[in-house]
Design an enzyme around this catalytic site. Structure first.
Site, mmCIF file in Angstrom:
data_model
loop_
_atom_site.group_PDB
_atom_site.id
_atom_site.type_symbol
_atom_site.label_atom_id
_atom_site.label_comp_id
_atom_site.label_asym_id
_atom_site.label_seq_id
_atom_site.Cartn_x
_atom_site.Cartn_y
_atom_site.Cartn_z
ATOM 1 N N HIS A 40 0.820 -1.216 0.000
ATOM 2 C CA HIS A 40 0.000 0.000 0.000
ATOM 3 C C HIS A 40 0.859 1.272 0.000
ATOM 4 C CE1 HIS A 40 -2.732 2.942 2.288
ATOM 5 N NE2 HIS A 40 -3.147 2.883 1.037
ATOM 6 N N HIS A 65 -7.899 8.072 -3.289
ATOM 7 C CA HIS A 65 -8.539 6.807 -3.666
ATOM 8 C C HIS A 65 -9.645 6.955 -4.696
ATOM 9 C CE1 HIS A 65 -6.756 6.061 0.354
ATOM 10 N NE2 HIS A 65 -6.323 4.986 -0.267
ATOM 11 N N CYS A 186 -7.662 17.702 25.388
ATOM 12 C CA CYS A 186 -8.314 17.359 26.642
ATOM 13 C C CYS A 186 -7.258 17.320 27.750
ATOM 14 C CB CYS A 186 -8.994 16.000 26.525
ATOM 15 S SG CYS A 186 -9.930 15.575 28.004
HETATM 16 C C1 HEM Z 1 -2.584 6.081 -1.078
HETATM 17 C C2 HEM Z 1 -4.895 2.033 -2.461
HETATM 18 C C3 HEM Z 1 -6.736 1.572 2.018
HETATM 19 C C4 HEM Z 1 -4.801 5.857 3.261
HETATM 20 C C5 HEM Z 1 -3.058 5.014 -1.844
HETATM 21 C C6 HEM Z 1 -2.725 4.760 -3.233
HETATM 22 C C7 HEM Z 1 -3.359 3.623 -3.606
HETATM 23 C C8 HEM Z 1 -4.106 3.147 -2.486
HETATM 24 C C9 HEM Z 1 -3.315 2.952 -4.984
HETATM 25 C C10 HEM Z 1 -1.854 5.650 -4.111
HETATM 26 C C11 HEM Z 1 -2.759 6.509 -4.919
HETATM 27 C C12 HEM Z 1 -2.049 7.421 -5.883
HETATM 28 O O1 HEM Z 1 -1.173 8.180 -5.418
HETATM 29 O O2 HEM Z 1 -2.369 7.376 -7.064
HETATM 30 C C13 HEM Z 1 -5.561 1.534 -1.365
HETATM 31 C C14 HEM Z 1 -6.289 0.290 -1.334
HETATM 32 C C15 HEM Z 1 -6.777 0.140 -0.054
HETATM 33 C C16 HEM Z 1 -6.386 1.319 0.697
HETATM 34 C C17 HEM Z 1 -6.461 -0.672 -2.500
HETATM 35 C C18 HEM Z 1 -7.571 -0.992 0.528
HETATM 36 C C19 HEM Z 1 -7.234 -2.252 0.426
HETATM 37 C C20 HEM Z 1 -6.441 2.729 2.715
HETATM 38 C C21 HEM Z 1 -6.944 3.063 4.035
HETATM 39 C C22 HEM Z 1 -6.403 4.284 4.370
HETATM 40 C C23 HEM Z 1 -5.556 4.696 3.274
HETATM 41 C C24 HEM Z 1 -7.891 2.180 4.856
HETATM 42 C C25 HEM Z 1 -6.579 5.126 5.610
HETATM 43 C C26 HEM Z 1 -6.939 4.674 6.765
HETATM 44 C C27 HEM Z 1 -4.006 6.262 2.205
HETATM 45 C C28 HEM Z 1 -3.203 7.452 2.228
HETATM 46 C C29 HEM Z 1 -2.567 7.516 0.988
HETATM 47 C C30 HEM Z 1 -2.982 6.350 0.215
HETATM 48 C C31 HEM Z 1 -3.088 8.439 3.400
HETATM 49 C C32 HEM Z 1 -1.628 8.617 0.500
HETATM 50 C C33 HEM Z 1 -0.219 8.259 0.724
HETATM 51 C C34 HEM Z 1 0.677 9.410 0.329
HETATM 52 O O3 HEM Z 1 0.367 10.120 -0.632
HETATM 53 O O4 HEM Z 1 1.692 9.577 0.992
HETATM 54 N N1 HEM Z 1 -3.899 4.024 -1.412
HETATM 55 N N2 HEM Z 1 -5.656 2.148 -0.140
HETATM 56 N N3 HEM Z 1 -5.627 3.749 2.282
HETATM 57 N N4 HEM Z 1 -3.837 5.627 0.990
HETATM 58 FE FE1 HEM Z 1 -4.756 3.893 0.441
HETATM 59 N N1 MTE Z 2 -19.218 20.828 26.286
HETATM 60 C C1 MTE Z 2 -20.345 20.208 26.651
HETATM 61 N N2 MTE Z 2 -21.509 20.881 26.546
HETATM 62 N N3 MTE Z 2 -20.331 18.938 27.117
HETATM 63 C C2 MTE Z 2 -19.139 18.227 27.237
HETATM 64 O O1 MTE Z 2 -19.163 17.073 27.659
HETATM 65 N N4 MTE Z 2 -16.683 18.292 27.023
HETATM 66 C C3 MTE Z 2 -15.551 19.211 27.152
HETATM 67 C C4 MTE Z 2 -15.606 20.282 26.073
HETATM 68 N N5 MTE Z 2 -16.914 20.858 25.963
HETATM 69 C C5 MTE Z 2 -17.928 18.880 26.889
HETATM 70 C C6 MTE Z 2 -18.028 20.193 26.375
HETATM 71 C C7 MTE Z 2 -14.242 18.583 27.131
HETATM 72 S S1 MTE Z 2 -13.695 17.892 28.591
HETATM 73 C C8 MTE Z 2 -13.418 18.649 26.035
HETATM 74 S S2 MTE Z 2 -11.854 18.035 26.074
HETATM 75 C C9 MTE Z 2 -13.905 19.253 24.772
HETATM 76 O O2 MTE Z 2 -15.264 19.684 24.849
HETATM 77 C C10 MTE Z 2 -13.788 18.237 23.643
HETATM 78 O O3 MTE Z 2 -14.269 18.789 22.452
HETATM 79 P P1 MTE Z 2 -14.502 17.804 21.209
HETATM 80 O O4 MTE Z 2 -15.389 16.678 21.657
HETATM 81 O O5 MTE Z 2 -15.111 18.651 20.135
HETATM 82 O O6 MTE Z 2 -13.140 17.310 20.826
HETATM 83 MO MO MO Z 3 -11.546 17.219 28.300
#
Ligand code: HEM
Ligand code: MTE
Ligand code: MO
Length: 467
Positions: A40, A65, A186
């Protein structure tokens, strides 16, 4: 076309690691991507975050993606179809006060479901400077209130001013929209590390109870001046906030900040109705929340219903009896909450998001990444990184916005690249320095406190370098 076996979502969920094979779904199709994980381009750790479930919520966050070649590549790994699903049982709203909570992103690491408390996985936390709304950490003390934006009113009151009641359109049209990039953290971020020294009371946050957004809304200052409260008030004054979320006794979530911060043009305190260019998500305070940059997250009250100028701090439990720091010797028998001030500005903080503890990293060049931030608008001026437990150090490269002096509300993301030898055991350590040359303490023990707040010791991550 080949006929594929049919699987339930439950069967797909069992395939969540290379040992059990890694399955994901897209639409109604099932894929075994075990052999793709290491290939990946975005990293193996990212694919594993979606293992056992749907790709769509993750791909929605990373637009790379949405290109045809990605789907084509995925098609090579197809192993099945999803069975047409039975409707999920509908939760009974009368029985469960949390039944009305909004849907959440499956990538979140949940610390408590009811109320909902969750952090983004470290692998995604520093993927972008602004945290996507769906991945922004969520800290709720109570169920998420259901607010009808048409009948919503914000009350503003206090002695010597006019009592105001503002509708959403009034809040949006009467006051200029002001935008601020600010990190919220937090008080309990990194509490899990404190619990390892001695148990503490509270949610076991890892390093992800911190996130950054571009907030848009009215300045609290403008609203206070419009309501007739002046630039200055003699003596001690506070601005108290109340949320629409109430505990079983009918007490709302509440908190306060000093009047001077609320009215200061340089403190950038917002009544925010936008988060990263979208309306506030329900979990983050729809339709209006306070954002107090540089101050502990607890004061940024969500689902805001009332703003009150008062000679006393908020009477709320969360202002009076929580979110305070104590000496390590204070325990639950001896604690007197009246003796400590409520936490406002937070101390300097940093953490390593990559690699993760226990990882086996390849030999060659290692990329270490993380975040750093300090309270009170103090800019992070340096992040030091050690690969040998703190014996030798190098300064990391910092990336972030260029803040106005004293108004560094957002974190910096940092990176250090260093060669590592096959077979080595590394203890990676980071520590940040802010504009006042405040530094982080080296160990947790001396800052341990019974509530597990203000956990900001050097962050340490042990990894091995593969042979
Ligand atoms: C980049 C495929 C799952 C995050 C890419 C690229 C491909 C790809 C082909 C390169 C795209 C390009 O530049 O043209 C896939 C496939 C997946 C998958 C087939 C599932 C099996 C995921 C998931 C995440 C993710 C679950 C996030 C939780 C990223 C990120 C990049 C990337 C952040 C950019 C990397 C960079 O530019 O440095 N993926 N991906 N991917 N993917 Fe995925
Ligand atoms: N405001 C309400 N009304 N109720 C909540 O429980 N949690 C506080 C604050 N404001 C809270 C709140 C706490 S402890 C934090 S750390 C931040 O909201 C978290 O904001 P977020 O959930 O948007 O990240
Ligand atoms: Mo918090």
């Amino acid at each position: 076309a080949p006929r594929y076996p049919v699987y339930t979502r439950e069967e797909v969920r069992r395939h969540r690691s290379p040992g059990d094979r890694v399955w994901v779904t897209h639409g109604t199709e099932v894929f075994d991507v075990t052999d793709f994980v290491e290939l990946h381009p975005g990293g193996a750790d990212k694919v594993l975050l979606a293992a056992g479930g749907a790709l769509e919520p993750f791909w929605a966050l990373y637009a790379v993606h949405s290109q045809p070649h990605v789907l084509e590549l995925l098609r090579e790994y197809k192993v099945g179809e999803l069975s047409p699903e039975e409707a999920p049982p509908s939760p009974d709203a009368a029985q469960d006060p949390f039944a009305g909570d909004p849907p959440r992103h499956p990538g979140m690491r949940v610390n408590s479901l009811k109320p909902f408390n969750a952090e983004p996985p470290a692998e995604l936390l520093t993927e972008s400077f602004l945290t996507p709304n769906e991945l922004f950490f969520t800290r709720n003390h109570l169920p998420v209130p259901a607010v009808d934006p048409r009948s919503y009113r914000l009350r503003v009151e206090g002695p010597g001013g006019r009592a105001l009641s503002l509708s959403l359109p009034e809040l949006r049209s009467r006051f200029p929209k002001h935008e601020v990039t600010a990190t919220l953290q937090c008080a309990g971020n990194r509490r899990a590390e404190m619990s390892r020294v001695r148990p503490v009371k509270g949610l076991p946050w890892d390093i992800g109870a911190i996130s950054t957004a571009r907030w848009g809304g009215a300045r609290l200052r403008d609203v206070l001046l419009h309501a007739g409260f002046g630039e200055r008030r003699d003596g001690e004054w506070h601005v108290c906030f109340e949320g629409l979320d109430e505990d079983v006794g009918g007490a709302p979530y509440g908190a306060s900040i000093p009047y001077g911060r609320a009215v200061s043009p340089d403190a950038d305190v917002l009544l925010a109705y936008e988060m990263n260019g979208e309306e506030l998500p329900r979990d983050h305070g729809f339709p209006v929340r306070v954002v107090v940059p540089g101050v502990v997250g607890a004061r940024s009250v969500k689902w805001l219903r009332r703003v009150a100028v008062s000679p006393a701090e908020s009477p709320s439990h969360w202002q009076q009896n929580d979110y305070k720091g104590f000496c390590p010797s204070v325990d639950w028998d001896t604690v007197d909450y009246r003796t400590a001030p409520a936490i406002q500005e937070l101390p300097v903080q940093s953490a390593i998001t990559q690699p993760r503890p226990g990882a086996a990293v390849p030999p060659g060049e290692l990329a270490v990444k993380g975040y750093a931030w300090s309270g009170g608008g103090r800019r992070v001026v340096r992040v030091d990184v050690s690969l040998d437990g703190g014996r030798t150090w190098r300064a990391a490269e910092l990336a972030g916005e260029r803040p106005a002096p004293g108004r560094a509300w957002a974190w910096v993301l940092w990176e250090l690249r260093a060669p590592v030898a096959a077979g080595a055991e590394l203890e990676i350590v980071c520590k940040a320095v802010d504009a006042s040359y405040n530094v982080q303490p080296d160990t947790v023990g001396p800052i341990w406190n019974l509530r597990g707040v203000l956990s900001n010791a050097w962050h340490r991550v042990r990894v091995t370098v593969a042979r």
